[in-house]
Enzyme design. Structure first.
Site, short mmCIF file in Angstrom:
data_model
loop_
_atom_site.label_atom_id
_atom_site.label_comp_id
_atom_site.label_asym_id
_atom_site.label_seq_id
_atom_site.Cartn_x
_atom_site.Cartn_y
_atom_site.Cartn_z
N SER A 11 6.09 -57.03 -67.83
CA SER A 11 6.28 -58.41 -67.40
C SER A 11 6.48 -58.42 -65.89
CB SER A 11 7.51 -59.01 -68.06
OG SER A 11 7.94 -60.12 -67.32
N HIS A 36 1.90 -59.18 -68.76
CA HIS A 36 2.61 -60.36 -69.27
C HIS A 36 3.09 -61.20 -68.09
CE1 HIS A 36 5.01 -62.40 -72.41
NE2 HIS A 36 5.97 -62.49 -71.49
N ASP A 38 5.06 -64.53 -66.91
CA ASP A 38 6.07 -65.49 -67.36
C ASP A 38 6.07 -66.73 -66.48
OD1 ASP A 38 7.44 -64.23 -69.61
OD2 ASP A 38 8.07 -62.70 -68.16
N MET A 40 7.68 -70.30 -65.82
CA MET A 40 8.91 -71.06 -66.12
C MET A 40 8.96 -72.31 -65.25
SD MET A 40 11.71 -68.03 -66.28
CE MET A 40 11.38 -66.48 -67.12
N HIS A 69 2.70 -66.36 -70.79
CA HIS A 69 3.78 -66.89 -71.62
C HIS A 69 4.33 -68.14 -70.94
CE1 HIS A 69 8.19 -66.07 -73.19
NE2 HIS A 69 7.66 -67.17 -73.69
N MET A 71 6.79 -70.98 -70.50
CA MET A 71 8.12 -71.50 -70.83
C MET A 71 8.24 -72.83 -70.10
SD MET A 71 10.05 -67.85 -70.62
CE MET A 71 8.66 -67.13 -69.74
N MET A 140 11.01 -64.01 -79.38
CA MET A 140 11.93 -63.78 -78.27
C MET A 140 13.16 -63.01 -78.78
SD MET A 140 10.27 -65.07 -75.82
CE MET A 140 11.51 -64.58 -74.60
N ASP A 176 9.62 -59.89 -77.05
CA ASP A 176 9.86 -60.17 -75.63
C ASP A 176 11.35 -60.32 -75.34
OD1 ASP A 176 9.63 -60.87 -73.00
OD2 ASP A 176 8.58 -62.77 -73.34
C1 DX5 Z 1 12.26 -63.79 -70.49
C2 DX5 Z 1 10.82 -63.42 -70.30
C3 DX5 Z 1 10.55 -61.98 -70.46
C4 DX5 Z 1 11.26 -61.12 -69.44
C5 DX5 Z 1 11.62 -59.84 -70.08
O1 DX5 Z 1 12.40 -65.16 -70.42
O2 DX5 Z 1 9.99 -64.11 -71.23
O3 DX5 Z 1 9.15 -61.71 -70.48
O4 DX5 Z 1 10.49 -60.84 -68.31
O5 DX5 Z 1 12.39 -59.11 -69.18
P1 DX5 Z 1 13.26 -57.86 -69.64
O6 DX5 Z 1 12.29 -56.83 -70.20
O7 DX5 Z 1 13.91 -57.42 -68.39
O8 DX5 Z 1 14.21 -58.35 -70.69
ZN ZN Z 2 7.86 -63.47 -71.49
#
Ligand code: DX5
Ligand code: ZN
Length: 226
Positions: A11, A36, A38, A40, A69, A71, A140, A176
């Site tokens: 990620s 991956h 993320d 947000m 992904h 969010m 998650m 994840d």
């Molecule tokens: C959390 C993200 C994850 C995050 C995981 O909201 O969706 O993808 O990057 O990070 P680690 O592996 O550090 O928990």
């Molecule tokens: Zn993620």
């Protein structure tokens, strides 16, 4: 079953935000199976990362699979933009709106693989009616929003139930949050096919010194081996 090979997806949330292109190339050279990404929005989750323009700029650097992904809420007005940005897999949260069925259809309709992401507080059974619209389900194992949180072991039972629901359908399970060499074997044994890892991969090394990324990816893959 013992032939299952678990994919490792770094990620970039834990990478150097000023150097994503080189970071992506470094982890891919070091054996990552996919990247991956993320996204947000500071609304669906209490943190803000980047949007479709950044994802589009990243696209030429990704040689494996770009797994985005989301969010964010709402999702539907942005599906076009992420298709245009070149996402291979686009995952939307069940909790992001009332019309997940429509959202998953629209993602596939735009030529991407569709992912359904589920928060820890959501029973995996909600996926039942839409499973055949999913290429992957992202379970998650932390509350989304931040990297570096602890793996919620209470999710292992949910992963097992989802695996049983899927049966022999070609739908993968992504895991994840909080994945490290201690939790990777638990997640894989419960039924995870793909493990996302941010801090466990990026905490040592850099784009200039990428060997520790490779060691971390190999260690996760070995730990997850059945
Ligand atoms: C959390 C993200 C994850 C995050 C995981 O909201 O969706 O993808 O990057 O990070 P680690 O592996 O550090 O928990
Ligand atoms: Zn993620």
């Amino acid at each position: 079953m013992s032939e299952r090979r678990v994919a490792i997806a770094p990620s970039i949330l834990a990478a150097d935000f000023a150097d994503f292109g080189r970071e992506v190339r470094a982890v891919e050279d070091q054996g990552a199976d996919m990247i991956h990404v993320d996204v947000m929005d500071g609304h669906f989750v209490p943190n803000l990362t980047f949007g479709p323009q950044m994802v589009k700029a990243l696209r030429p650097h990704v040689k494996t699979v770009m797994d985005v992904h989301l969010m964010i809420a709402p999702v539907d007005p942005y599906i076009d933009a992420y298709a245009e940005a070149g996402a291979d897999i686009l995952s939307a949260h069940y909790e992001a709106g009332p019309h997940i069925h429509r959202t998953l259809q629209a993602i596939r309709g735009h030529g991407m693989k569709a992912g359904l992401a589920l928060n820890p507080g959501t029973p995996v059974e909600v996926a039942g009616p839409v499973l055949d619209l999913c290429d992957t389900v992202l379970v998650m194992t932390v509350n989304p929003g931040f990297g570096g949180q602890s793996f919620l072991e209470s999710q292992l039972e949910q992963i097992r139930r989802l695996r049983a629901m899927i049966g022999d359908r070609p739908i993968t399970i992504g895991i994840d949050g909080g994945v490290d060499t201690r939790t990777a074997p638990l997640a894989a044994a419960a039924g995870g096919d793909m493990l996302v890892a941010g801090s466990a991969i990026f905490k040592h090394g850099s784009a200039d010194d990428p060997a520790p990324y490779g060691e971390a990816i190999t260690a996760l893959r070995e730990a997850a081996r059945p």
